[in-house]
Design an enzyme around this catalytic site. Structure first.
Site, PDB file in Angstrom:
ATOM      1  N   PRO A 120      34.691  33.878  34.263  1.00  0.00           N
ATOM      2  CA  PRO A 120      34.399  34.426  35.757  1.00  0.00           C
ATOM      3  C   PRO A 120      34.533  35.906  35.639  1.00  0.00           C
ATOM      4  CG  PRO A 120      36.475  33.205  35.437  1.00  0.00           C
ATOM      5  CD  PRO A 120      36.053  33.093  34.236  1.00  0.00           C
ATOM      6  N   ASP A 157      40.039  45.510  38.880  1.00  0.00           N
ATOM      7  CA  ASP A 157      40.933  45.732  37.795  1.00  0.00           C
ATOM      8  C   ASP A 157      40.762  43.973  37.168  1.00  0.00           C
ATOM      9  OD1 ASP A 157      43.489  45.307  36.286  1.00  0.00           O
ATOM     10  OD2 ASP A 157      44.726  45.583  38.029  1.00  0.00           O
TER      11      ASP A 157
HETATM   12  N1  AG3 Z   1      43.684  43.957  32.819  1.00  0.00           N
HETATM   13  C1  AG3 Z   1      43.208  43.366  31.687  1.00  0.00           C
HETATM   14  C2  AG3 Z   1      42.545  44.248  30.799  1.00  0.00           C
HETATM   15  C3  AG3 Z   1      41.977  43.395  29.602  1.00  0.00           C
HETATM   16  C4  AG3 Z   1      42.917  43.017  28.507  1.00  0.00           C
HETATM   17  N2  AG3 Z   1      42.243  42.462  27.479  1.00  0.00           N
HETATM   18  C5  AG3 Z   1      42.849  41.988  26.471  1.00  0.00           C
HETATM   19  N3  AG3 Z   1      44.272  41.750  26.614  1.00  0.00           N
HETATM   20  N4  AG3 Z   1      42.211  41.315  25.674  1.00  0.00           N
HETATM   21  C6  AG3 Z   1      44.845  43.454  33.077  1.00  0.00           C
HETATM   22  C7  AG3 Z   1      45.185  43.380  34.515  1.00  0.00           C
HETATM   23  C8  AG3 Z   1      46.467  44.446  34.582  1.00  0.00           C
HETATM   24  N5  AG3 Z   1      46.539  44.447  36.404  1.00  0.00           N
END
Ligand code: AG3
Length: 283
Positions: free
Chosen positions: A167, A160
């Protein structure tokens, strides 16, 4: 068009588009050792968390992402007992994983402890399961964690992460997937967020190639909407060490004993359908 100062905008370089959310106020702003963490109260999307200016979570739509990052994979594995989450510092994925009674241990390895501390304050509902006796929160480098992991220890690894820059770039590499492959038990599964099918199809294709070279036998990309992320259309790519990824425990998904707001058996089956342009790139 100019947006006034009451709008938060994430612009997508090279895509000529952006997402804007109307904000009431900024309630938190800090620079952690790794990144800038900001929290806003929006008018219609509840609380918003951004990392280095990128939208991570909103109250209103995070359920889609967190459910799709967990339930399809947990219902694909025949008996998921030990789950590793890399990243996921807001704890929303952990919360969904722990809804599965078969899970005995869910470890989360987040690089930036501040993300979790800020989420505990501003997204308490995502952090509700942090004190579940099966949850183990570590603050460490996920790439190193998997490289050092005992072989064959996990049933599922969920990545996730943020976008594949800085990183997080290493979390999309063949070397990382090889270590994940080694850390998984037979029938083990890996799933990682894999960006937008519309904007990042090439990245999805490269994730498929890298997973294949790392030894994963079957790979599938799940599609789902996520209106606050680039293009509003998002994906997760699932791969099996030696088992299928397009068959799942559908009867159990249909009679699941916990509540979801997006995921169900039909959504799972539908999310596996691959659009033509992507199918061409992936074959
Ligand atoms: N995970 C982020 C995904 C990427 C989002 N990208 C963007 N907004 N450019 C989110 C973590 C949620 N647990």
């Amino acid at each position: 068009m100019t947006l006034d100062k009451n709008w938060y905008t994430e612009e997508w370089a090279g895509q000529g588009s952006a997402i804007s959310l109307k904000i009431k106020n900024k309630v938190h702003d800090e620079k952690s050792p790794y990144q800038r963490i900001e929290i806003y109260e929006t008018e219609t999307f509840g609380t918003l968390m951004t990392l280095d200016g990128l939208v991570m979570v909103t109250d209103r739509d995070n359920f889609i992402y967190h459910e799709m990052m967990s339930h399809p994979t947990l219902f694909t594995h025949p008996d998921p007992k030990r789950v590793l989450i890399i990243g996921g510092g807001d704890c929303g994925t952990l919360h969904e994983v722990l809804k599965h009674k078969t899970v005995e241990i869910a470890e989360q390895v987040e690089l930036d402890e501040r993300v979790t501390r800020v989420a505990e304050k501003f997204f308490p509902e995502l952090c509700e399961s942090n004190h579940d006796p099966r949850a183990r929160l570590h603050f460490a480098d996920g790439i190193k964690w998997v490289a050092d992991a005992q072989p064959g220890i996990y049933d599922i690894i969920i990545v996730d992460s943020t976008d594949p820059v800085g990183p997080a770039a290493g979390l999309f590499s063949e070397a990382f997937y090889k270590n994940c492959h080694r850390a998984l038990r037979p029938r083990g599964l890996i799933v990682g967020q894999s960006e937008s099918p519309l904007f990042h199809a090439e990245l999805i294709a490269s994730v498929h190639r890298s997973l294949k070279s790392a030894g994963f036998l079957e790979i599938a990309t799940l599609n789902f909407p996520q209106c606050a992320y680039p293009s509003g259309w998002w994906s997760a790519t699932l791969a099996g060490k030696d088992g299928p990824v397009s068959l799942f425990r559908s009867r159990e998904a249909a009679t699941k004993t916990f509540t979801t707001h997006y995921y169900n058996r039909d959504i799972h089956a539908a999310a596996l359908a691959c659009p033509e342009f992507l199918r061409r790139l992936l074959t």
